[in-house]
Design a protein around this motif. Structure first.
Motif, PDB file in Angstrom:
ATOM      1  N   PRO A  79      -6.777 -10.597  27.851  1.00 30.49           N
ATOM      2  CA  PRO A  79      -6.567 -11.965  28.334  1.00 30.49           C
ATOM      3  C   PRO A  79      -7.134 -12.204  29.734  1.00 30.49           C
ATOM      4  N   ILE A 114      -7.180 -14.864  33.365  1.00 24.83           N
ATOM      5  CA  ILE A 114      -6.373 -15.765  34.182  1.00 24.83           C
ATOM      6  C   ILE A 114      -7.241 -16.819  34.860  1.00 24.83           C
ATOM      7  N   ASP A 149     -11.438 -24.958  22.109  1.00 29.14           N
ATOM      8  CA  ASP A 149     -10.084 -24.588  21.724  1.00 29.14           C
ATOM      9  C   ASP A 149     -10.011 -24.444  20.210  1.00 29.14           C
ATOM     10  N   GLU A 154      -9.837 -21.298  34.932  1.00 34.26           N
ATOM     11  CA  GLU A 154      -8.578 -21.482  35.647  1.00 34.26           C
ATOM     12  C   GLU A 154      -7.855 -22.757  35.238  1.00 34.26           C
ATOM     13  N   ALA A 210      -5.383 -24.763  29.826  1.00 35.47           N
ATOM     14  CA  ALA A 210      -3.979 -24.494  29.516  1.00 35.47           C
ATOM     15  C   ALA A 210      -3.856 -23.125  28.853  1.00 35.47           C
ATOM     16  N   SER A 211      -2.700 -22.507  28.956  1.00 34.41           N
ATOM     17  CA  SER A 211      -2.488 -21.206  28.334  1.00 34.41           C
ATOM     18  C   SER A 211      -2.625 -21.310  26.825  1.00 34.41           C
ATOM     19  N   GLY A 212      -3.264 -20.303  26.230  1.00 34.18           N
ATOM     20  CA  GLY A 212      -3.435 -20.306  24.781  1.00 34.18           C
ATOM     21  C   GLY A 212      -4.697 -19.580  24.348  1.00 34.18           C
ATOM     22  N   ILE A 252      -7.885 -14.984  25.154  1.00 35.52           N
ATOM     23  CA  ILE A 252      -6.591 -15.580  25.497  1.00 35.52           C
ATOM     24  C   ILE A 252      -6.581 -15.941  26.970  1.00 35.52           C
ATOM     25  N   LYS A 253      -6.148 -17.174  27.249  1.00 33.98           N
ATOM     26  CA  LYS A 253      -5.988 -17.629  28.628  1.00 33.98           C
ATOM     27  C   LYS A 253      -4.496 -17.600  28.980  1.00 33.98           C
ATOM     28  N   TYR A 254      -4.172 -16.840  30.045  1.00 33.45           N
ATOM     29  CA  TYR A 254      -2.788 -16.793  30.516  1.00 33.45           C
ATOM     30  C   TYR A 254      -2.482 -17.994  31.395  1.00 33.45           C
TER      31      TYR A 254
END
Length: 243
Positions: free
Chosen positions: A181, A183, A201, A218, A221-223, A241-243
């Motif tokens: 993932p 960040i 997405d 950055e 959204a998380s997902g 995956i974006k935290y």
């Protein structure tokens, strides 16, 4: 573009707003005056939009699918050689603009050349009405909502591979994403010359299109997201995956 909104209304009109709904333009001048069954902006190309109609209210049993490459100002009929039946929905495959699936009153059909030629999808769905289509990018399955038998799914990996889209988790590819993932940013490791990288997405919405191998995520959204990496040799979709 989040400022672009399209709508189809039950009176047979299609509308466009290019300013987040503040003002609307009618797009009906070059479209059939028939019941609008769906309107879809492309998940791949900013100015592309698709609209489908049904003529059953007027005892007209022909397919109506139109495409615009300039936000609905001009339209082209892409119904091609579809059978004589009403169209209820359309799905543009994320990552590949010429691969379309359509829900008709006699099943699901697809094209890999932008609508010139259409083929019936699968061999065990009865001749019945299909109202809705969705795509699950995690499993490469198309989901069809039908009138009589609820939901049906079909794996379209073979279609995706045939038109140059590699499986998301393909092992043999020399393309990778790190960190994953992520960040703040992702890095695309690839040994070939990059033509374009798109970040989308799971619904196919494009957030970034670039040629840079270091991409800022950055503000996402998380997902779960996908990076569609097109090089001079291949087109690969990688999940991150974006935290």
């Amino acid at each position: 573009n989040t400022n672009y909104i399209y709508a189809g209304t039950s009176d047979g009109n299609v509308w466009r707003s290019l300013n987040d709904g503040l003002t609307w333009d009618s797009l009906q001048m070059t479209l059939p005056y028939r019941y609008v069954t769906s309107v879809h902006s492309s998940p791949n190309v900013l100015n592309n939009v698709y609209v489908t109609h049904s003529g059953y209210r007027y005892n007209q049993y022909i397919p109506h699918i139109h495409k615009s490459t300039n936000n609905g100002t001009n339209w082209t009929d892409i119904s091609g050689d579809l059978p004589q039946a009403g169209i209820n929905d359309l799905l543009v495959l994320p990552g590949y603009e010429n691969v379309l699936f359509t829900a008709t009153d006699i099943g699901v059909y697809y094209t890999v050349n932008g609508g010139t030629n259409w083929v019936r999808l699968g061999n065990n769905m009865p001749i019945m009405v299909v109202w809705d289509l969705e795509f699950n990018p995690n499993t490469n399955k198309l989901i069809a909502g039908t009138y009589a038998r609820g939901l049906q799914t079909i794996d379209i990996t073979s279609i995706m591979t045939s038109v140059g889209i590699k499986h998301t988790n393909i092992v043999s590819s020399n393309i990778s994403i790190f960190p994953n993932p992520a960040i703040n940013e992702i890095n695309i490791k690839v040994s070939e010359k990059i033509k374009t990288i798109s970040i989308i997405d799971q619904q196919g919405k494009i957030f970034t299109k670039t040629t840079k191998q270091k991409i800022n995520v950055e503000d996402l959204a998380s997902g779960a997201y996908y990076a569609i990496i097109e090089t001079e040799k291949e087109k690969v979709t990688k999940k991150f995956i974006k935290y």
